[in-house]
Design a protein around this motif. Sequence first.
Motif, PDB file in Angstrom:
ATOM      1  N   ASP A 171      60.482 -67.303  -1.029  1.00  0.00           N
ATOM      2  CA  ASP A 171      60.888 -66.796  -2.344  1.00  0.00           C
ATOM      3  C   ASP A 171      62.193 -66.015  -2.195  1.00  0.00           C
ATOM      4  OD1 ASP A 171      60.254 -64.271  -1.318  1.00  0.00           O
ATOM      5  OD2 ASP A 171      58.405 -64.083  -2.464  1.00  0.00           O
ATOM      6  N   HIS A 172      62.739 -65.564  -3.303  1.00  0.00           N
ATOM      7  CA  HIS A 172      64.028 -64.877  -3.283  1.00  0.00           C
ATOM      8  C   HIS A 172      63.975 -63.588  -2.469  1.00  0.00           C
ATOM      9  CE1 HIS A 172      63.153 -61.687  -6.307  1.00  0.00           C
ATOM     10  NE2 HIS A 172      62.264 -62.571  -6.741  1.00  0.00           N
ATOM     11  N   HIS A 173      62.844 -62.899  -2.463  1.00  0.00           N
ATOM     12  CA  HIS A 173      62.736 -61.666  -1.692  1.00  0.00           C
ATOM     13  C   HIS A 173      62.833 -61.946  -0.191  1.00  0.00           C
ATOM     14  CE1 HIS A 173      61.769 -57.509  -0.899  1.00  0.00           C
ATOM     15  NE2 HIS A 173      60.896 -57.927  -0.002  1.00  0.00           N
ATOM     16  N   LYS A 174      62.213 -63.032   0.278  1.00  0.00           N
ATOM     17  CA  LYS A 174      62.300 -63.394   1.698  1.00  0.00           C
ATOM     18  C   LYS A 174      63.727 -63.756   2.081  1.00  0.00           C
ATOM     19  CE  LYS A 174      57.568 -64.997   2.368  1.00  0.00           C
ATOM     20  NZ  LYS A 174      56.690 -66.153   2.629  1.00  0.00           N
ATOM     21  N   VAL A 175      64.435 -64.471   1.197  1.00  0.00           N
ATOM     22  CA  VAL A 175      65.826 -64.837   1.476  1.00  0.00           C
ATOM     23  C   VAL A 175      66.698 -63.579   1.513  1.00  0.00           C
ATOM     24  CG1 VAL A 175      67.847 -66.092   0.618  1.00  0.00           C
ATOM     25  CG2 VAL A 175      65.589 -67.171   0.555  1.00  0.00           C
ATOM     26  N   MET A 176      66.503 -62.674   0.573  1.00  0.00           N
ATOM     27  CA  MET A 176      67.260 -61.428   0.549  1.00  0.00           C
ATOM     28  C   MET A 176      67.011 -60.620   1.823  1.00  0.00           C
ATOM     29  SD  MET A 176      66.746 -57.861   0.035  1.00  0.00           S
ATOM     30  CE  MET A 176      65.169 -57.797  -0.772  1.00  0.00           C
ATOM     31  N   THR A 177      65.765 -60.500   2.228  1.00  0.00           N
ATOM     32  CA  THR A 177      65.418 -59.750   3.437  1.00  0.00           C
ATOM     33  C   THR A 177      66.051 -60.384   4.672  1.00  0.00           C
ATOM     34  OG1 THR A 177      63.354 -59.018   2.430  1.00  0.00           O
ATOM     35  CG2 THR A 177      63.493 -58.890   4.838  1.00  0.00           C
ATOM     36  N   LYS A 178      65.979 -61.705   4.770  1.00  0.00           N
ATOM     37  CA  LYS A 178      66.575 -62.428   5.907  1.00  0.00           C
ATOM     38  C   LYS A 178      68.095 -62.273   5.890  1.00  0.00           C
ATOM     39  CE  LYS A 178      66.466 -65.321   9.420  1.00  0.00           C
ATOM     40  NZ  LYS A 178      65.894 -64.928  10.717  1.00  0.00           N
ATOM     41  N   ALA A 179      68.702 -62.372   4.716  1.00  0.00           N
ATOM     42  CA  ALA A 179      70.152 -62.226   4.597  1.00  0.00           C
ATOM     43  C   ALA A 179      70.585 -60.851   5.101  1.00  0.00           C
ATOM     44  CB  ALA A 179      70.592 -62.441   3.157  1.00  0.00           C
ATOM     45  N   ASN A 180      69.885 -59.815   4.693  1.00  0.00           N
ATOM     46  CA  ASN A 180      70.236 -58.463   5.131  1.00  0.00           C
ATOM     47  C   ASN A 180      70.055 -58.300   6.635  1.00  0.00           C
ATOM     48  OD1 ASN A 180      71.110 -57.533   2.664  1.00  0.00           O
ATOM     49  ND2 ASN A 180      69.118 -56.709   2.079  1.00  0.00           N
ATOM     50  N   SER A 181      69.029 -58.920   7.186  1.00  0.00           N
ATOM     51  CA  SER A 181      68.803 -58.872   8.631  1.00  0.00           C
ATOM     52  C   SER A 181      69.972 -59.525   9.379  1.00  0.00           C
ATOM     53  CB  SER A 181      67.487 -59.570   8.964  1.00  0.00           C
ATOM     54  OG  SER A 181      67.325 -59.710  10.338  1.00  0.00           O
ATOM     55  N   ILE A 182      70.427 -60.651   8.880  1.00  0.00           N
ATOM     56  CA  ILE A 182      71.559 -61.351   9.503  1.00  0.00           C
ATOM     57  C   ILE A 182      72.832 -60.521   9.376  1.00  0.00           C
ATOM     58  CG2 ILE A 182      73.020 -63.414   9.358  1.00  0.00           C
ATOM     59  CD1 ILE A 182      70.418 -64.901   8.403  1.00  0.00           C
ATOM     60  N   LEU A 183      73.069 -59.954   8.199  1.00  0.00           N
ATOM     61  CA  LEU A 183      74.267 -59.140   7.984  1.00  0.00           C
ATOM     62  C   LEU A 183      74.298 -57.928   8.909  1.00  0.00           C
ATOM     63  CD1 LEU A 183      74.567 -59.233   4.092  1.00  0.00           C
ATOM     64  CD2 LEU A 183      76.264 -60.102   5.729  1.00  0.00           C
ATOM     65  N   LYS A 184      73.165 -57.323   9.159  1.00  0.00           N
ATOM     66  CA  LYS A 184      73.105 -56.134  10.013  1.00  0.00           C
ATOM     67  C   LYS A 184      73.500 -56.452  11.453  1.00  0.00           C
ATOM     68  CE  LYS A 184      69.844 -53.679   7.159  1.00  0.00           C
ATOM     69  NZ  LYS A 184      68.475 -53.255   6.914  1.00  0.00           N
TER      70      LYS A 184
END
Length: 133
Positions: free
Chosen positions: A67-80
């Motif tokens: 879902d969008h929340h999982k994508v957002m969480t993964k995106a932030n993890s990658i950005l960090k």
Amino acid sequence: MDRLGLQSEWMSKNNQVYFAIECKRIRILSDTKAYIGDIRKVANRNHTNLRLPFEGQIAFIENLNIDHHKVMTKANSILKKDIEINTLQYLKFQSFHSFFQNTYSSVHTKNFGGKESFYVYHLLFDYSQIVMN
């Protein structure tokens, strides 16, 4: 991962203004890495013409288990972890319309010149019910 070929650039002939929208398909959660790669491209672009201080990104989520929340969480993890992208604000919910909750914004800086900041507006669409394999 397929690239949708939906990158769009808008140019006003009078002002030479450019607006880019990048689109990616998310079939598995690791596809989020390519989605974040589009932010890297923006950070590294050095156009001589005026570019708006914001970009658009669209993710088409094609998996019932994501879902969008999982994508957002993964995106932030990658950005960090990404040393090429200077992130001032990680993806956070931003309401663009009361009925659509899959919207986020983030802020980053360019990697050249005055290192100006730019916004990325994210629309994470759930296409899992309509995509046919």
